[in-house]
Design a protein around this motif. Structure first.
Motif, PDB file in Angstrom:
ATOM      1  N   LEU A 240      47.365  40.446  30.173  1.00 34.65           N
ATOM      2  CA  LEU A 240      48.351  41.640  29.691  1.00 34.65           C
ATOM      3  C   LEU A 240      47.982  41.994  28.412  1.00 34.65           C
ATOM      4  O   LEU A 240      48.290  43.489  27.989  1.00 34.65           O
ATOM      5  N   PRO A 241      47.531  41.439  27.260  1.00 33.65           N
ATOM      6  CA  PRO A 241      47.358  41.990  26.061  1.00 33.65           C
ATOM      7  C   PRO A 241      46.241  43.241  25.924  1.00 33.65           C
ATOM      8  O   PRO A 241      46.276  43.866  25.066  1.00 33.65           O
ATOM      9  N   GLY A 242      45.265  43.135  26.766  1.00 35.12           N
ATOM     10  CA  GLY A 242      44.024  43.850  26.774  1.00 35.12           C
ATOM     11  C   GLY A 242      44.400  45.184  27.672  1.00 35.12           C
ATOM     12  O   GLY A 242      43.353  45.829  28.069  1.00 35.12           O
ATOM     13  N   GLY A 243      45.631  45.421  28.049  1.00 37.61           N
ATOM     14  CA  GLY A 243      46.086  46.575  28.898  1.00 37.61           C
ATOM     15  C   GLY A 243      46.228  46.240  30.184  1.00 37.61           C
ATOM     16  O   GLY A 243      46.569  47.021  31.030  1.00 37.61           O
ATOM     17  N   GLY A 244      46.210  44.954  30.729  1.00 39.55           N
ATOM     18  CA  GLY A 244      46.635  44.468  32.180  1.00 39.55           C
ATOM     19  C   GLY A 244      45.261  44.532  33.084  1.00 39.55           C
ATOM     20  O   GLY A 244      44.269  45.379  32.749  1.00 39.55           O
ATOM     21  N   ALA A 245      45.455  43.579  33.997  1.00 37.96           N
ATOM     22  CA  ALA A 245      44.347  43.626  35.057  1.00 37.96           C
ATOM     23  C   ALA A 245      44.471  44.790  36.008  1.00 37.96           C
ATOM     24  O   ALA A 245      45.298  45.317  36.283  1.00 37.96           O
ATOM     25  N   PRO A 246      43.479  45.334  36.287  1.00 33.74           N
ATOM     26  CA  PRO A 246      43.091  46.376  37.230  1.00 33.74           C
ATOM     27  C   PRO A 246      43.685  46.167  38.540  1.00 33.74           C
ATOM     28  O   PRO A 246      43.533  45.015  39.186  1.00 33.74           O
ATOM     29  N   VAL A 247      44.594  47.094  39.165  1.00 31.70           N
ATOM     30  CA  VAL A 247      45.437  46.748  40.499  1.00 31.70           C
ATOM     31  C   VAL A 247      45.224  47.986  41.251  1.00 31.70           C
ATOM     32  O   VAL A 247      45.361  49.244  40.614  1.00 31.70           O
ATOM     33  N   ALA A 255      45.786  56.546  53.836  1.00 30.30           N
ATOM     34  CA  ALA A 255      45.529  57.740  53.530  1.00 30.30           C
ATOM     35  C   ALA A 255      44.938  57.909  52.039  1.00 30.30           C
ATOM     36  O   ALA A 255      44.126  58.926  51.646  1.00 30.30           O
ATOM     37  N   SER A 256      45.422  57.379  51.063  1.00 28.41           N
ATOM     38  CA  SER A 256      45.289  57.256  49.627  1.00 28.41           C
ATOM     39  C   SER A 256      45.190  55.818  48.867  1.00 28.41           C
ATOM     40  O   SER A 256      46.058  55.213  49.378  1.00 28.41           O
ATOM     41  N   LYS A 257      44.596  55.852  47.953  1.00 24.97           N
ATOM     42  CA  LYS A 257      44.412  54.558  47.194  1.00 24.97           C
ATOM     43  C   LYS A 257      44.544  55.190  45.579  1.00 24.97           C
ATOM     44  O   LYS A 257      43.934  56.085  45.182  1.00 24.97           O
ATOM     45  N   LEU A 258      45.566  54.270  44.911  1.00 21.06           N
ATOM     46  CA  LEU A 258      45.711  54.474  43.727  1.00 21.06           C
ATOM     47  C   LEU A 258      45.389  53.455  42.759  1.00 21.06           C
ATOM     48  O   LEU A 258      45.404  52.258  43.130  1.00 21.06           O
ATOM     49  N   GLU A 259      45.083  53.766  41.596  1.00 19.30           N
ATOM     50  CA  GLU A 259      44.582  52.735  40.624  1.00 19.30           C
ATOM     51  C   GLU A 259      45.638  52.510  39.334  1.00 19.30           C
ATOM     52  O   GLU A 259      46.023  53.695  38.864  1.00 19.30           O
TER      53      GLU A 259
END
Length: 397
Positions: A240-247, A255-259
């Protein structure tokens, strides 16, 4: 003669029993127990077992968690009037995107406008009275200097000025309150978002803090809520302190994938499921994520640096724990391993080294110390020690 035949028959039976006992004694040890056959010795004397192998590799392995998440808006506000009135005009359409501060509804404000005018008149009247009291105070001070009046008369005039000043301040506060009430006649958007169903029309009577005019839902950015196992709570909190883990979020139709990024971890672990609720925030300029929709979520909790990776199918569950068979000098050696993390077809383990040749196919026919011969992908036998094409594919990162 009959007795002689009986004696001969008895001697024959005794001889047969003695021969049987002698044969049994040859197959037993000194303590009467049969000697146990050596497993590796028997395995070594058995014909070679055909196997395919893969090479254990050392690389970074991402610990990726998958779950089903629910799209949730960061804010969703039910717009309710703060006064009882009648709708004069509706300024938006259903489904319209609005900006923060944009006018949504106008209510009938004639009564509040009259109250504001009345408060303004009261302020003007009391200001005039205050000005007269101040003139009286100035005149009384001049007369006091000439000894025409007493100090008590001056003090009385000063008290009148102070009282009138306070009255004017009260009038101004009443005027400000009247203007606030008048401002409630203009219903504006508290934040940018999309307007939902409009429940009122011009002429509709509304009740203060009761009637829902419309719901404004923020769609960009937007959140996805899902649950993490308790064992990954420390990884989520550390990220969390580093901007959060990528999800990443993928719609069911793919149809679509968001980051996005993990932004919130709840302060309570559900004792029934052993999970903790978390939220990730996604940019949603095209409105692909819609509140209430289900999405497939994948989150990289952490990365195992320099992990030794083998195919998960090569791991054998035995009574003494997990093992793998390693081919060494043309023979199969059982190695106990500990599973660190499994990801798809690969698994990070301890107990083997990078470069070890791990048996993949044919492991069910092996015993420790058994001779092996490696097969190619088409089933042809090859000398032990040559890398199989199947093994190369399985061990590729």
């Amino acid at each position: 003669m009959t007795r002689f035949a009986s004696i001969c028959r008895a001697l024959f039976l005794i001889s047969a029993v003695a021969a049987t006992l002698s044969a049994c004694n040859k197959g037993t040890g000194a303590d009467g127990a049969a000697p146990a056959a050596s497993g590796p010795a028997n395995a070594a004397s058995a014909p070679p077992v055909g196997v395919t192998t893969v090479t254990a590799v050392q690389r970074d392995l991402a610990v990726e968690l998958t779950a089903t998440g629910t799209v949730a808006p960061l804010s969703s506000v039910d717009m309710r009037p703060q006064l009882t009135s009648v709708v004069s005009k509706v300024h938006i359409r259903e489904g319209q995107f609005v900006k923060a501060g944009e006018l949504l509804f106008t209510l009938d404000s004639r009564t509040d406008e009259a109250k504001v005018a009345q408060a303004q008149a009261q302020v003007a009247r009391d200001q005039a009275a205050l000005a007269d009291a101040q003139r009286q105070l100035t005149r009384s001070r001049e007369l006091l200097a000439q000894n025409f009046i007493s100090q008590g008369a001056v003090d009385a005039n000063q008290a009148t000025v102070d009282a009138q000043t306070a009255l004017v301040a009260s009038d101004r506060a009443a005027l400000a309150a009247a203007r606030v009430a008048l401002g409630y006649a203009r219903v504006t958007a508290p934040s940018a978002g999309r307007a939902g169903t409009i429940n009122v029309y011009p002429g509709s009577a509304v009740q203060a803090n009761t009637t829902t005019l419309v719901t404004i839902t923020q769609l960009d950015p937007i959140a996805v809520a899902f649950s993490l196992p308790q064992r990954h709570l420390a990884d989520a909190l550390a990220a969390l302190p580093g901007g959060g883990a990528p999800v990443s979020a993928t719609l069911p139709e793919g149809a679509s994938k968001l980051e996005g990024r993990l932004k919130f971890v709840d302060n309570l672990v559900d004792p029934a499921s052993g999970t903790v609720k978390v939220k990730a925030v996604f940019d949603n300029p095209g409105g692909k994520l819609w509140p209430g929709a289900f999405v497939n979520v994948a989150m990289t909790a952490r990365t195992l640096k320099g992990a030794v990776v083998v195919p998960q199918a090569a791991i054998i569950q035995s009574a003494r724990g997990d093992i793998v068979y390693v081919v060494q000098d043309g023979k199969a050696q059982a190695r106990p391993v500990q599973l660190v993390h499994a990801e798809g077809e690969n698994a990070a383990v301890t107990g083997v080294q990078a470069g070890d040749k791990i048996v993949l196919d044919g492991r069910q026919n092996l015993r420790p110390g058994a001779a092996v011969v490696e097969r190619s992908g088409d089933g042809a036998a090859r000398p032990a020690g040559a890398a199989s094409s199947a093994g190369k594919k399985a061990s590729a990162p």
